[in-house]
Design a protein around this motif. Structure first.
Motif, PDB file in Angstrom:
ATOM      1  N   ASP A 430      41.716  36.936 -56.465  1.00 16.63           N
ATOM      2  CA  ASP A 430      40.233  37.030 -56.654  1.00 16.63           C
ATOM      3  C   ASP A 430      39.608  35.860 -57.412  1.00 16.63           C
ATOM      4  N   PHE A 431      38.306  35.451 -56.569  1.00 18.33           N
ATOM      5  CA  PHE A 431      37.716  34.527 -57.163  1.00 18.33           C
ATOM      6  C   PHE A 431      36.356  34.812 -57.947  1.00 18.33           C
ATOM      7  N   GLU A 432      35.839  34.368 -59.022  1.00 18.48           N
ATOM      8  CA  GLU A 432      34.832  34.689 -59.595  1.00 18.48           C
ATOM      9  C   GLU A 432      33.467  34.552 -59.100  1.00 18.48           C
ATOM     10  N   ALA A 433      32.513  35.143 -59.577  1.00 17.11           N
ATOM     11  CA  ALA A 433      31.234  35.382 -58.918  1.00 17.11           C
ATOM     12  C   ALA A 433      30.650  33.836 -59.149  1.00 17.11           C
ATOM     13  N   SER A 434      29.828  33.654 -57.903  1.00 16.66           N
ATOM     14  CA  SER A 434      29.106  32.296 -58.126  1.00 16.66           C
ATOM     15  C   SER A 434      28.052  32.264 -56.987  1.00 16.66           C
ATOM     16  N   PRO A 435      27.016  31.589 -57.446  1.00 12.13           N
ATOM     17  CA  PRO A 435      25.831  31.379 -56.604  1.00 12.13           C
ATOM     18  C   PRO A 435      26.037  30.939 -55.036  1.00 12.13           C
ATOM     19  N   LEU A 436      27.254  30.416 -54.964  1.00  8.31           N
ATOM     20  CA  LEU A 436      28.005  29.908 -53.578  1.00  8.31           C
ATOM     21  C   LEU A 436      28.140  31.004 -52.682  1.00  8.31           C
ATOM     22  N   PHE A 437      28.504  32.149 -53.250  1.00  8.42           N
ATOM     23  CA  PHE A 437      29.090  33.236 -52.548  1.00  8.42           C
ATOM     24  C   PHE A 437      27.639  34.168 -52.393  1.00  8.42           C
ATOM     25  N   ALA A 438      26.428  33.839 -52.730  1.00 13.21           N
ATOM     26  CA  ALA A 438      25.116  34.784 -52.894  1.00 13.21           C
ATOM     27  C   ALA A 438      24.992  35.412 -51.298  1.00 13.21           C
ATOM     28  N   ASP A 439      24.976  34.786 -50.360  1.00  9.25           N
ATOM     29  CA  ASP A 439      24.731  35.064 -48.797  1.00  9.25           C
ATOM     30  C   ASP A 439      26.076  35.649 -48.256  1.00  9.25           C
ATOM     31  N   PHE A 440      27.076  35.861 -48.883  1.00 10.47           N
ATOM     32  CA  PHE A 440      28.148  36.141 -48.267  1.00 10.47           C
ATOM     33  C   PHE A 440      28.033  37.898 -47.829  1.00 10.47           C
ATOM     34  N   VAL A 441      28.415  38.373 -46.668  1.00  8.90           N
ATOM     35  CA  VAL A 441      28.392  39.722 -46.425  1.00  8.90           C
ATOM     36  C   VAL A 441      30.011  39.921 -45.826  1.00  8.90           C
ATOM     37  N   ASP A 442      30.525  41.153 -46.449  1.00  9.80           N
ATOM     38  CA  ASP A 442      31.753  41.325 -46.216  1.00  9.80           C
ATOM     39  C   ASP A 442      32.106  41.309 -44.458  1.00  9.80           C
ATOM     40  N   GLY A 443      33.025  40.749 -44.225  1.00  9.12           N
ATOM     41  CA  GLY A 443      33.558  40.549 -42.726  1.00  9.12           C
ATOM     42  C   GLY A 443      33.090  39.380 -42.059  1.00  9.12           C
ATOM     43  N   GLU A 444      32.110  38.623 -42.601  1.00  5.05           N
ATOM     44  CA  GLU A 444      31.705  37.467 -41.777  1.00  5.05           C
ATOM     45  C   GLU A 444      32.310  36.385 -42.364  1.00  5.05           C
ATOM     46  N   GLU A 445      32.335  35.366 -41.315  1.00  4.70           N
ATOM     47  CA  GLU A 445      33.045  34.161 -41.620  1.00  4.70           C
ATOM     48  C   GLU A 445      32.438  33.110 -40.873  1.00  4.70           C
ATOM     49  N   GLY A 446      32.358  31.868 -40.979  1.00  2.00           N
ATOM     50  CA  GLY A 446      31.788  30.759 -40.114  1.00  2.00           C
ATOM     51  C   GLY A 446      30.721  29.854 -40.669  1.00  2.00           C
ATOM     52  N   GLU A 447      30.505  28.792 -39.838  1.00  2.00           N
ATOM     53  CA  GLU A 447      29.960  27.564 -40.252  1.00  2.00           C
ATOM     54  C   GLU A 447      28.554  28.127 -41.034  1.00  2.00           C
ATOM     55  N   GLY A 448      28.380  27.775 -42.421  1.00  2.00           N
ATOM     56  CA  GLY A 448      27.176  28.002 -42.849  1.00  2.00           C
ATOM     57  C   GLY A 448      27.286  29.139 -43.920  1.00  2.00           C
ATOM     58  N   ILE A 449      28.546  29.840 -43.766  1.00  2.00           N
ATOM     59  CA  ILE A 449      28.855  31.046 -44.545  1.00  2.00           C
ATOM     60  C   ILE A 449      29.742  30.621 -45.564  1.00  2.00           C
ATOM     61  N   LEU A 450      30.948  31.236 -45.025  1.00  2.00           N
ATOM     62  CA  LEU A 450      32.348  30.703 -45.996  1.00  2.00           C
ATOM     63  C   LEU A 450      33.475  30.610 -44.918  1.00  2.00           C
TER      64      LEU A 450
END
Length: 512
Positions: A430-450
């Motif tokens: 488990d990683f803590e909350a961060s502005p770096l994760f603001a645009d994350f949507v469950d299941g998405e991965e790739g360049e510009g996301i995470l």
């Protein structure tokens, strides 16, 4: 005596050191007119290293033969503390010798540059009616000192730092409770022939001016292998900050030295909770090793209570810092209304100057009870120090909250058998909350996301899945692996965004 003192200072007190001349005879109580300079402590350490080592004499037998309850039956009267009758900003309390502390230290105050010996005085201690009668002649002195100063209440001086046992000391921030300890030096930790525990033999305390924020303590250290002079510039507060200067003189070759050593306790957490029949969710003074290496990479290694002694080395050059952290800060993390593990301090070691090539070293020792300190962390230089060499080092210790590393931290690590699919192990990070994760949507991965980066030199792992954790607001990484017949596996994971680090590096050693 606290639980920490009882569990850890038995081994601390068994270090060895040598008898040296004092600026004033302990038997005369006459004030000394000797001026004090730290350079003189360094010179005494230098001279010690040229002499054959000999043990200091122990306190009388009746002091050594006390039971734990006997020892606790006497306590220091704080109204008689050093400088209690002055407007100086600090008071100093003394600890009795005996029981776990067979050799006494000598304590001196330094006022206007002049040394005054603080002779042993049993009348400074209150005694319960069950306290045994003890001799007052012989090789007596104190076993250590406690520092007190004002924090929040203007009319009260609270304790925040203790030096007691071998070269051990501990401190707290204003809102913390005592937990892990530091040491002046670690020698041969985990070696088959046994560990050597250097001892602080003498302390010089610079008398602070009224309103002075910091306190300066000097110490002489001795041991069969090395002698040393230490200067501690201590500033309490929200965090207690200590600037440490040390000059060491090697009597013999020192192939295994631990600089900036820390000692703590880890019994269990979510990774090994099933082993212990206990109502509490976790029991530990520290839960992980944090490292900022010479390249600026931030590493997090959760601690373990292994079945067998294990030593991990994180090879580096000129580390920026390392320390043992306590990240669990809610009472519910431990459900312990007495030990208050959620208030135990983290401790960060920051080298001041270049420490060269070596490794941050983590020693994890099997333990079945929380009374044992079973975790040691230190910097081990790559090259041994040769006999006759002089070693100078400086570093800063910060007791309290952990340093801000900007990147999202690991909040928790958990492991278990895979619930579905092929046999194997499931890892949860488990990683803590961060502005770096603001645009994350469950299941998405790739360049510009995470991007998820998981690796192991021992096994193939699944790609990993990220999900937002609604309780923490951060992200949960889950992946699995099949250990097969292997008894230990190293794992590494990190989140990245646009090619840059988006979390600290999670390192883990799985063992059967």
């Amino acid at each position: 005596m606290s639980r920490l003192t009882r569990r850890s200072f038995l081994s601390m007190a068994l270090g060895t050191t040598s008898l040296i001349a004092l600026p004033v005879s302990a038997s005369t109580n006459a004030p000394s007119t000797t001026p004090f300079r730290h350079a003189d402590v360094i010179e005494r350490a230098r001279v010690l290293a040229t002499k054959t080592f000999s043990h200091r004499p122990s306190v009388p037998e009746d002091w050594l033969n006390q039971s734990y309850d006997d020892y606790k039956a006497r306590w220091f009267r704080t109204t008689d503390a050093l400088w209690a009758d002055t407007d100086r900003s600090y008071n100093i309390d003394f600890f009795l010798p005996g029981l776990y502390f067979p050799r006494a230290v000598q304590v001196y105050s330094v006022t206007d540059g002049q040394i005054e010996h603080q002779p042993f005085n049993i009348n400074l201690f209150e005694a319960h009616k069950r306290a045994p009668d003890l001799s007052t002649e012989g090789n007596l002195g104190y076993s250590g000192i406690r520092l007190r100063t004002q924090f929040n209440a203007p009319d009260k001086k609270n304790e925040f730092c203790v030096f007691q046992g071998a070269s051990y000391f501990r401190a707290i921030g204003a809102e913390h409770a005592y937990g892990l300890s530091a040491r002046g030096l670690a020698l041969k930790t985990g070696d088959a022939e046994g560990e050597e525990f250097p001892e602080f033999t003498d302390f010089w305390l610079e008398a602070p001016a009224p309103g002075q924020k910091n306190m300066v303590v000097h110490a002489l250290m001795d041991s069969p292998s090395v002698s040393g002079a230490y200067r501690f510039n201590i500033t309490p507060g929200t965090n207690c900050v200590m600037d440490v200067e040390a000059t060491l003189f090697a009597r013999t070759e020192l192939p295994h030295v631990g600089l900036g050593p820390l000692t703590s306790m880890f019994l269990y957490d979510d990774t090994n909770r099933h082993i212990f029949d206990d109502f509490r969710p976790a029991v530990h003074d520290s839960e992980g090793l944090l490292v900022k290496n010479g390249n600026g990479e931030i590493l997090w290694r959760p601690l373990a209570n292994p079945k067998h002694l294990q030593i991990s080395s994180f090879v580096d050059e000129n580390p920026q810092g390392f320390g043992l952290m306590q990240r669990s800060r809610d009472l519910s993390d431990f459900a312990d209304l007495e030990a208050h593990y959620h208030r135990r301090p983290s401790l960060w070691v920051e080298p001041l100057g270049d420490w060269g090539k070596g490794a941050v070293t983590l020693v994890e020792i099997p333990a079945d009870k929380e009374i044992y300190d079973n975790i040691v962390a230190y910097w081990r230089p790559r090259e041994p120090f040769s006999a006759g060499s002089e070693i100078k080092l400086s570093y800063r210790l910060t007791w309290g909250e952990e340093p801000d590393m900007v990147l999202p931290r690991v909040l928790n690590t958990a492991s278990g058998e895979k619930i579905f699919g092929d046999p194997g192990r499931l890892m949860i990070v488990d990683f803590e909350a961060s502005p770096l994760f603001a645009d994350f949507v469950d299941g998405e991965e790739g360049e510009g996301i995470l991007d998820i980066h998981i690796s192991s030199p021992h096994v193939e792992t699944t790609d990993g899945v990220l999900q937002r954790n609604p309780e923490t607001g951060g992200l949960r990484l889950a992946f699995s692996f099949d250990p097969g017949e292997q008894d230990h596996i190293e794992l590494r994971a990190q989140l990245r965004k646009d090619g840059a680090a988006a979390s600290e590096v999670w390192l883990y050693r799985w063992t059967t």
